[in-house]
Design a protein around this motif. Structure first.
Motif, PDB file in Angstrom:
ATOM      1  N   ARG B 122     119.845 -45.194 153.532  1.00 26.07           N
ATOM      2  CA  ARG B 122     120.054 -43.796 154.328  1.00 26.07           C
ATOM      3  C   ARG B 122     118.698 -43.498 154.883  1.00 26.07           C
ATOM      4  NH1 ARG B 122     122.188 -41.230 158.362  1.00 26.07           N
ATOM      5  NH2 ARG B 122     121.444 -38.884 158.155  1.00 26.07           N
ATOM      6  N   LEU B 123     117.691 -43.479 154.253  1.00 26.81           N
ATOM      7  CA  LEU B 123     116.420 -42.999 154.712  1.00 26.81           C
ATOM      8  C   LEU B 123     115.799 -43.948 155.426  1.00 26.81           C
ATOM      9  CD1 LEU B 123     114.858 -41.595 151.433  1.00 26.81           C
ATOM     10  CD2 LEU B 123     115.642 -40.193 153.377  1.00 26.81           C
ATOM     11  N   MET B 124     116.154 -45.303 155.405  1.00 28.67           N
ATOM     12  CA  MET B 124     115.588 -46.039 156.230  1.00 28.67           C
ATOM     13  C   MET B 124     116.235 -45.968 157.886  1.00 28.67           C
ATOM     14  SD  MET B 124     113.571 -48.993 155.067  1.00 28.67           S
ATOM     15  CE  MET B 124     113.928 -50.362 155.620  1.00 28.67           C
ATOM     16  N   THR B 125     117.411 -45.671 157.860  1.00 25.40           N
ATOM     17  CA  THR B 125     117.922 -45.496 158.898  1.00 25.40           C
ATOM     18  C   THR B 125     117.363 -44.311 159.677  1.00 25.40           C
ATOM     19  OG1 THR B 125     119.912 -46.366 157.857  1.00 25.40           O
ATOM     20  CG2 THR B 125     120.197 -45.024 160.073  1.00 25.40           C
ATOM     21  N   VAL B 126     117.321 -43.090 158.989  1.00 27.41           N
ATOM     22  CA  VAL B 126     116.674 -41.957 159.547  1.00 27.41           C
ATOM     23  C   VAL B 126     115.233 -42.227 160.016  1.00 27.41           C
ATOM     24  CG1 VAL B 126     115.797 -39.476 159.105  1.00 27.41           C
ATOM     25  CG2 VAL B 126     118.173 -40.515 158.188  1.00 27.41           C
ATOM     26  N   ALA B 127     114.394 -42.796 159.145  1.00 26.50           N
ATOM     27  CA  ALA B 127     113.060 -43.240 159.629  1.00 26.50           C
ATOM     28  C   ALA B 127     112.831 -43.799 160.716  1.00 26.50           C
ATOM     29  CB  ALA B 127     112.270 -43.889 158.535  1.00 26.50           C
ATOM     30  N   ARG B 128     113.962 -44.454 161.355  1.00 28.10           N
ATOM     31  CA  ARG B 128     113.625 -45.009 162.757  1.00 28.10           C
ATOM     32  C   ARG B 128     113.415 -44.305 163.740  1.00 28.10           C
ATOM     33  NH1 ARG B 128     117.004 -49.007 159.858  1.00 28.10           N
ATOM     34  NH2 ARG B 128     115.471 -50.691 159.194  1.00 28.10           N
ATOM     35  N   THR B 129     114.081 -42.919 163.499  1.00 27.39           N
ATOM     36  CA  THR B 129     114.072 -42.043 164.808  1.00 27.39           C
ATOM     37  C   THR B 129     113.341 -40.626 164.365  1.00 27.39           C
ATOM     38  OG1 THR B 129     116.357 -41.508 164.046  1.00 27.39           O
ATOM     39  CG2 THR B 129     116.124 -43.132 166.178  1.00 27.39           C
ATOM     40  N   ASP B 130     113.567 -40.391 162.989  1.00 26.00           N
ATOM     41  CA  ASP B 130     113.291 -38.922 162.821  1.00 26.00           C
ATOM     42  C   ASP B 130     112.214 -38.553 161.508  1.00 26.00           C
ATOM     43  OD1 ASP B 130     114.866 -36.953 164.425  1.00 26.00           O
ATOM     44  OD2 ASP B 130     116.063 -38.881 163.984  1.00 26.00           O
ATOM     45  N   LEU B 136     107.917 -31.785 146.335  1.00 26.19           N
ATOM     46  CA  LEU B 136     107.434 -32.232 144.948  1.00 26.19           C
ATOM     47  C   LEU B 136     107.903 -31.139 144.127  1.00 26.19           C
ATOM     48  CD1 LEU B 136     106.232 -33.847 142.930  1.00 26.19           C
ATOM     49  CD2 LEU B 136     104.073 -33.040 143.325  1.00 26.19           C
ATOM     50  N   GLU B 137     107.815 -29.856 144.343  1.00 28.26           N
ATOM     51  CA  GLU B 137     108.161 -28.626 143.682  1.00 28.26           C
ATOM     52  C   GLU B 137     109.746 -28.745 143.203  1.00 28.26           C
ATOM     53  OE1 GLU B 137     107.523 -25.903 141.067  1.00 28.26           O
ATOM     54  OE2 GLU B 137     106.023 -25.793 142.853  1.00 28.26           O
ATOM     55  N   GLN B 138     110.463 -29.177 144.300  1.00 30.25           N
ATOM     56  CA  GLN B 138     112.121 -29.006 144.248  1.00 30.25           C
ATOM     57  C   GLN B 138     112.432 -30.496 143.737  1.00 30.25           C
ATOM     58  OE1 GLN B 138     113.817 -26.344 144.860  1.00 30.25           O
ATOM     59  NE2 GLN B 138     111.953 -25.284 144.964  1.00 30.25           N
ATOM     60  N   GLN B 139     111.603 -31.492 143.766  1.00 34.02           N
ATOM     61  CA  GLN B 139     111.924 -33.016 143.548  1.00 34.02           C
ATOM     62  C   GLN B 139     112.972 -33.298 144.479  1.00 34.02           C
ATOM     63  OE1 GLN B 139     111.135 -32.133 139.058  1.00 34.02           O
ATOM     64  NE2 GLN B 139     112.273 -33.882 139.327  1.00 34.02           N
ATOM     65  N   SER B 140     112.783 -33.203 145.843  1.00 34.06           N
ATOM     66  CA  SER B 140     113.882 -33.459 146.846  1.00 34.06           C
ATOM     67  C   SER B 140     113.018 -34.238 147.933  1.00 34.06           C
ATOM     68  CB  SER B 140     114.766 -32.259 146.965  1.00 34.06           C
ATOM     69  OG  SER B 140     113.743 -31.386 148.068  1.00 34.06           O
ATOM     70  N   VAL B 141     113.986 -34.992 148.621  1.00 37.76           N
ATOM     71  CA  VAL B 141     113.730 -35.760 149.988  1.00 37.76           C
ATOM     72  C   VAL B 141     114.700 -35.285 150.759  1.00 37.76           C
ATOM     73  CG1 VAL B 141     113.388 -37.810 151.228  1.00 37.76           C
ATOM     74  CG2 VAL B 141     112.679 -37.699 148.508  1.00 37.76           C
ATOM     75  N   THR B 142     114.388 -34.765 151.722  1.00 37.28           N
ATOM     76  CA  THR B 142     115.486 -34.131 152.860  1.00 37.28           C
ATOM     77  C   THR B 142     115.176 -34.753 154.344  1.00 37.28           C
ATOM     78  OG1 THR B 142     114.080 -32.157 153.294  1.00 37.28           O
ATOM     79  CG2 THR B 142     115.858 -31.883 151.779  1.00 37.28           C
ATOM     80  N   THR B 143     116.221 -34.797 154.933  1.00 40.58           N
ATOM     81  CA  THR B 143     116.195 -35.173 156.565  1.00 40.58           C
ATOM     82  C   THR B 143     116.671 -34.292 157.250  1.00 40.58           C
ATOM     83  OG1 THR B 143     118.608 -36.206 156.686  1.00 40.58           O
ATOM     84  CG2 THR B 143     116.802 -37.479 155.712  1.00 40.58           C
TER      85      THR B 143
END
Lengths: 476, 196
Positions: B122-130, B136-143
């Motif tokens: 999913r992140l690979m798809t998002v990374a192509r455009t956005d 780190l504090e929240q231990q999260s990756v968001t788009t």
């Protein structure tokens, strides 16, 4: 003390815990630290900048190996021959400056004992069973062949060990790779570990320390065990281990840094107690039948790309995983190979016998036994033998092996890492193929554009004669 | 070490599996005696292809790299981490990392984020455009599309990264414990406590 049955790894770990933290990580004491010229300059510089000293210079040994030319290093008058590459010369000089400044013993580039750190450590008795051993080099796993907990570290960790003689580590999971049965004729320790790598994959050992067990491993010589443990990192394992036994003790005894007198007897008693207890649990067990192992060779650009020498180059569609299919396509293109090609039809132009995997005396004997009275094929334009240390070189010369190699058309070189990674002038030319006794077939590993086939010393020798990858068992 | 709390921006959708440190930085670049300037040699063999991601205007200077399984396998060379830093990369997201690379990255303030393959896809798809954001504090990756992936990280590593702590200094403060161990070892295993 501990009533729970423990593995070899757990026993060595427990004996080296300085402090156990609440989160389970431990400050682990390091008994032996090997230092070479490539991964240490920035560590020494950081100590200097922070005004820190080396805590235990007496437990540290420095040996240059990666950059050194394997041609003559001293002229007739004993003066150092200039190193053509200014940056290589600079790294060597940095080690020669840093070692005395921090009080560390240095085996110099022209000393008889100089060699690849992973050959020198066991040879000098600096590496011992049950010890924790580190070096800024991933093939530190080698020393696990003696039953030492040995692993590669980065430069920041080199600095950490120099300053504190410890590392803060999380305990790894344990894996037993048990190889039972007898190895067939022509099958060496290298074939065993190539085969294991093919079974486990390049990431199958990640997060694990692998203990190699079983009758086929027990039957290996210590040098063979060092070869197997050397490539533990090629399945991603943090370290490899083989329980020390009488063969190990006989190998270690009498070496310059080995314990002696009453210390020796105490050491042996402790080493004997290290074997994995009956009933100890591994996190994972892999069983391998020795009868399934044949002389092996890699076709691709990952050490997991292993096939029997009797086999063919696989097709991308042979793999279930789409990302592996893609990787296989790229590997075939890089290696200039076609799916379905017989391995023994692949022509080679270069042969490299050396590296921390296969440069000890038994390796050179195995290659020389094949080459005796023979000459390399005319299409093999470059063939070199690089002994693992000055002492190996000396021993080989005393046995006349050097003359067998040179008569067969090989160059006989000075010790070092050489064409395993081509940091010195020993490189495989772009687009050319090499039968290599080293440990990595990565893209560009032996020089930009180089194409590496990992093989055993005997297979390398047989391939030199045939001019193609060859089955040692088919040789007359 | 600089404290690291969050990394956000474009992410290079690299995605390749079993990327070894010889690919990240070839051996000829290891002859340096400093940590600087290795970005030029980073991914050298891949960058021979003019269409490579690393030199495309879209991704130059991106602080995040998305990779495949077993990223950083092979050689222990810390130059791989230094090369990534010099390229401007402060975080790598992958399904798994080699043990040594992961440690080297951490010691240089690079965050390694382990996520399952479907999150990576999913992140690979998002990374192509956005852009992508890592907290780190929240231990999260968001788009920007409401995706939110939580990741696990060792508590000690998190603490060191958030506060930019010097691990050598921390361990030196445990000097008395180390000395105690050395005394015990000298008596129990004298052959290990010294070299003849």
């Amino acid at each position: 003390m501990a009533s729970r049955p423990r593995t070899l790894y757990e026993k060595i770990w427990d004996a080296h815990v300085v402090e156990r933290r609440d989160d389970g990580t431990c400050l682990i004491y390091i008994d032996r630290h090997l230092v070479h010229e490539v991964t240490s300059p920035q560590a020494f510089e950081a100590l200097r900048l922070a005004g820190r000293k080396v805590r235990r210079p007496d437990l540290t040994l420095a040996v240059p190996d990666h950059n050194l030319p394997t041609t003559a290093r001293r002229d007739a008058a004993g003066r150092r021959m200039p190193i053509a590459d200014a940056q290589s010369a600079q790294q060597l000089e940095a080690l020669e400056r840093n070692a005395p400044e921090f009080g560390i013993r240095l085996i110099g580039d022209a000393d008889a004992e100089q060699g690849i750190v992973h050959v020198v450590g066991p040879e000098q008795g600096f590496s011992l069973p049950g010890a924790t051993i580190v070096c800024g080099d991933s093939h530190t796993a080698s020393h696990g062949g003696l039953g030492a907990l040995a692993f590669g570290i980065g430069t920041s960790e080199v600095e950490h060990v120099l300053a504190t003689q410890t590392l803060l580590l999380a305990q790894s999971k344990t894996m037993e790779v048990r190889v039972e049965g007898r190895l067939g004729p022509g099958v060496s320790a290298k074939d065993v570990v190539l085969h294991i790598g093919g079974v486990l994959s390049a990431s199958g050992g990640t997060g694990f320390v692998v203990e190699y067990t079983g009758s086929a491993i027990r039957a290996l010589s210590i040098e063979g065990r060092l070869t197997v443990s050397n490539m533990a990192i090629e399945h991603g394992a943090r370290a490899g281990l083989i329980a020390p036994d009488d063969k190990t003790f006989a190998y270690v005894k009498g070496r310059p840094y080995a314990p002696a007198g009453s210390d020796w007897d105490r050491a042996v008693a402790w080493w004997r107690s290290l074997a994995t207890d009956p009933g100890a649990a591994y996190d994972k067990i892999v069983l391998i039948d020795a009868a399934d192992i044949v002389p092996s060779v890699t076709w691709g650009t990952s050490p997991e790309d292993v096939v029997p020498i009797t086999g063919t180059v696989p097709a991308p569609e042979d793999f279930a995983d789409p990302s592996k299919q893609d990787a296989a396509r790229k590997s075939l293109e890089y290696m200039g190979l076609t799916a379905g090609q017989k391995l023994t039809d692949i022509e080679i132009q270069n042969v490299f016998i050396g590296s921390c995997t296969n440069s000890r005396i038994e390796d050179l004997r195995a290659a020389a036994a094949v080459l005796k009275g023979k000459v390399k094929a005319s299409n093999v334009t470059w063939a070199i033998v690089v002994p693992g240390s000055g002492l190996v070189k000396h021993q080989a010369e005393a046995e006349g092996l050097d003359r067998i190699f040179t008569a067969a058309g090989f160059e006989w070189r000075e010790p070092g890492c050489s064409a395993c990674l081509g940091m010195n002038p020993d490189k495989v030319p772009p687009g050319e193929r090499c039968a290599s006794t080293s440990n990595r077939n990565f893209v560009g590993r032996q020089g930009p554009g180089s194409r590496t086939h990992l093989v055993s010393p005997a297979t390398a020798a047989a391939s030199a004669i045939a001019g193609k990858l060859a089955d040692i068992r088919a040789l007359d | 070490m600089e404290p690291l709390r969050e990394v956000s921006g474009r992410a290079i959708p690299f995605g390749r599996k079993n990327v070894d440190t010889d690919v990240i930085i070839p051996a000829k670049w290891l002859k340096t005696i400093t940590r600087d300037g290795l970005g030029r040699g980073a991914f050298e063999s891949l960058r021979e292809d003019p269409a490579n991601l690393f030199d495309s205007p879209e991704y130059t200077g991106s602080p995040i790299l998305i990779a495949g399984d077993n990223f950083g396998c092979g050689s222990s060379r810390e130059h791989a981490a230094w090369a990534l830093l010099d390229l401007g990369i402060k975080a790598v997201i992958a399904p798994s990392f080699s043990d040594i690379f992961s440690s080297n990255a951490f010691k240089n303030g690079i965050l390694t984020v382990v996520l399952p393959q479907d999150a990576i896809d999913r992140l690979m798809t998002v990374a192509r455009t956005d852009p992508i954001a890592i907290d780190l504090e929240q231990q999260s990756v968001t788009t920007p599309f409401q995706d939110r992936f939580r990741f696990e990280i060792d508590a000690f590593r998190k603490h060191c990264l958030l506060d930019g702590l010097d691990e050598v200094g921390l361990t030196l403060s445990r000097d008395s414990a180390i000395t105690t161990y050395e005394k015990h070892a000298a008596a129990a295993m004298p052959w290990l406590a010294q070299t003849a």
